[in-house]
Design an enzyme around this catalytic site. Structure first.
Site, PDB file in Angstrom:
ATOM      1  N   LYS A  17       0.816  -1.222   0.000  1.00 20.60           N
ATOM      2  CA  LYS A  17       0.000   0.000   0.000  1.00 20.60           C
ATOM      3  C   LYS A  17       0.842   1.260   0.000  1.00 20.60           C
ATOM      4  CE  LYS A  17      -0.493  -2.511   3.223  1.00 20.60           C
ATOM      5  NZ  LYS A  17      -0.914  -3.475   4.237  1.00 20.60           N
TER       6      LYS A  17
ATOM      7  N   LYS B 153      -3.935   3.557   2.527  1.00 20.17           N
ATOM      8  CA  LYS B 153      -5.067   2.807   1.956  1.00 20.17           C
ATOM      9  C   LYS B 153      -6.180   3.752   1.518  1.00 20.17           C
ATOM     10  CE  LYS B 153      -3.899  -1.041   5.031  1.00 20.17           C
ATOM     11  NZ  LYS B 153      -4.153  -1.549   6.405  1.00 20.17           N
TER      12      LYS B 153
ATOM     13  N   GLY C  29       1.720  -9.608  18.749  1.00 23.05           N
ATOM     14  CA  GLY C  29       2.172  -9.560  17.365  1.00 23.05           C
ATOM     15  C   GLY C  29       1.219  -8.806  16.438  1.00 23.05           C
TER      16      GLY C  29
END
Lengths: 433, 433
Positions: free
Chosen positions: B103, B203, B185
């Protein structure tokens, strides 16, 4: 580039919407498509006062459009089976591409139509046939092409969802809401197609075919309507943390493919449970992507036109391309469709909501739970409230079990002397992978 | 048909997922695509223990793949700007098609990349760059091609949404949830890209370009993070019937195009408000279709791979087709991109949530409301609770107003002697057409 010439057959709600969108957004659409889309002919017995069709010839004979050599794409928006089928088959025979919003036609005659289209090397596009303006066909057929689809579940009839939403929000009875929906124009005078699940089964049949790569098999879809759902059931479901929605569900199991439309309890926290009014939504679960959901208006003039025109743009783009470059109508190459069987509803595995009316007497519940236990059916929740009445409603939720076992259990429970009348049974789905 | 030969560059999370999906679902994908997709080379400095790459050569030099004459499609999954850009430009130069999930690369260098691709008559596909497995690029670019898009709003960063969801569900503070997200994570060691809205702005920049047909203009996007949102704000929003989400919003107005990422109060009943955890969703409003919503996992190995592989299938299908048949990268023909300006955030019109800390003394509220009134700002709700403290928090919601007026009002309010510290300001959006 040369403009693409379109003939619109049917100038009712969707036909009128399609004409208006193509006209109003002509510039924007041409900027996207790289060519203009021109409506050169319209077939309709009546003018539509919402459409300024100007000098475009309006004619009564739809088949004349199918034979008009000037037209590249026939847009079939007349609905129904017979004339629509003749129109589409004639257009294909004449080497024209077809865009249709006709779910009944595709679900029932699609296999034959696609075979003819393949022979004549033309496209038959039908995005508008399922869930109106939501590009769900494109999402499954192209957007999720990497996936083995495991299941899908959708609210794919706006009328039914309007009724279920009103019943829940206002505690109203089915018949009363249906009458209102008819007055508002959401429901037809004969509401059978909508409330008995036939319309949803047409759409589900199409979704299942493109999800799993199987031929269209509408006759094997199980349909059950919402007319027997009572405000009590809606209320008990709520107490248990669920909502009742009229869902089309198709699941791929090792035994075959489930294809069923029925009222279903789903967790109140699920996005699908929060799709209200006439809106539609479909959840699709793929092995790579997990769950995705697509939401939007499932009917109406311009939402449906949005899908029809998107198809016209797609077809227009591919006019010069070879068949190899096209997305096949049922997502899988026609020679690659699978013979996976569609399962009879007795073989479907589901959780259940049961409501029974019992004589208020010690031991009744013991009899019921014994019968369920003997069939290997586990109870996950139960509601029985204190009462001074001679009869008491008992509500149970069970874990997943094959439908034929549940049918046997219900027959035995109904035969108990202290159980009055029918056992009400509604399937439960957790929308889990 | 001849198999299509793919080179995967980068064998990390998404690269590994892409390899595994292509391998595991090879049969299903070939049944759909009408040809096999073969991974013939992989560039990665390390093997991925989750991938059984067998005899496929693994090499360190990504540019060697871009120059390998055997490869039809280069799949760029190395991320970042510099090497990725060189790889993509080299592949294009060599006449290869490109699929990327990057992106940042598309948002920042997309205009240049697409121009080069057009010259060499190759495709650069980037479905995976926005909202992971949700086919949102395809939905807007093709599925909604009939529409003039009016606005779109999305939860397009999973880490941010996980944090906002935990803050609401458990009343926890931002820093505490961020630390947990890092441990799980979900968040990077340096979380700036996610929590300050940069990733979402990448985005959003892409979505706005394909929605309105404007060049990519990342540098003009306004970004504001969620690190200053407190549990108090989350709680007050809830009392007012709203939830705070970190949204990317782009709206087309008569003055220009809004392009902004910031925390936003949206009605608690909106579907978007009920998108929780790491999930993504985008609402798109078009003039014909109305509102549609697309929901699914926005990150992760296989959800992102789902989008990468869908692009590979699309490109594979079109290998023999002419440029006229292709969907342009930014949805509109490159010669047809518009010069509509992107508005500075001061020109954005929005509702506001304000939280101020006031000395508990008569007349303070009168001063504040006078200032707002003088700027033409209407108050739609107010919360001030009884207290025995010397200071009291005052919460207000306002109707829509241009941001520069609100900035002026806030400066004047902060200058009042009885107002302590900064006025906290969060924008409000009703997601209405």
């Amino acid at each position: 580039m040369k403009p693409v010439k379109v003939g619109i057959c049917g100038l009712g709600t969707v036909g009128g919407g399609t004409f208006n969108v193509l006209t109003r957004n002509a510039e924007e659409i041409a900027r996207r498509a790289g060519r203009r889309i021109e409506v050169v002919a319209i077939a309709s017995r009546h003018a539509n006062p919402a459409c300024a069709t100007g000098e475009i010839p309006l004619q009564a004979d739809v088949l004349a459009l199918a034979r008009d050599p000037e037209i590249d794409i026939i847009v079939e928006l007349i609905g129904g089976y017979d004339t629509a089928r003749e129109l589409v088959m004639t257009a294909i025979e004449q080497g024209k591409h077809v865009v249709t919003a006709n779910k009944a036609l595709i679900a029932v005659h699609g296999n034959e139509i696609f075979a003819a289209a393949q022979k004549k090397n033309v496209v038959v596009a039908f995005e508008a046939a399922v869930a109106g303006g939501i590009p769900i066909i494109k999402a499954i057929r192209e957007g999720l092409a990497a996936n083995k689809i495991n299941w899908l579940a959708g609210i794919i009839n706006g009328t039914g969802n309007f009724i279920m939403t009103e019943m829940r929000d206002k505690g109203r009875a089915f018949a009363e809401v249906l009458a209102e929906a008819q007055a508002l124009g959401y429901a037809e005078a004969d509401p059978t197609f909508d409330v008995e699940g036939i319309d949803a089964a047409h759409k589900l049949t199409i979704l299942a075919s493109i999800a799993y790569g199987i031929p269209l098999q509408f006759s094997k879809a199980y349909t059950e309507g919402i007319s027997k759902i009572t405000p009590d059931d809606v209320q008990y479901a709520e107490e248990l943390g669920y909502r009742i929605k009229h869902l089309g569900i198709s699941r791929r199991t090792s035994a075959g493919i489930e294809l069923r439309v029925h009222p279903t309890l789903i967790p109140a926290s699920a996005l699908l449970a929060n799709v209200n009014g006439v809106m539609n939504a479909v959840v699709v679960s793929g092995d790579a992507v997990g769950q995705t959901l697509y939401y939007g208006p499932g009917a109406g003039a311009e939402p449906t036109a949005s899908a029809v025109v998107a198809d016209i743009v797609d077809v227009a783009r591919m006019l010069g391309a070879s068949a190899d470059s096209r997305v096949p109508p049922l997502a899988f190459q026609s020679a690659e469709l699978a013979e996976t069987p569609v399962l009879p509803v007795e073989a479907v595995v589901s959780g259940y909501y049961l409501r029974l009316q019992a004589v208020e007497r010690p031991g009744v519940l013991a009899h019921v739970t014994r019968i369920l236990g003997e069939k290997g059916i586990n109870i996950s929740a139960i509601i029985q409230k204190e009462t001074r009445e001679a009869q008491v409603p008992v509500i149970m939720m069970t874990q997943r079990v094959e439908e034929r076992m549940m049918n046997e259990a219900i027959r035995e429970i109904e035969a108990l002397p202290d159980i009055l009348g029918e056992v009400i049974r509604i399937r439960v789905d957790h929308l889990a992978d």
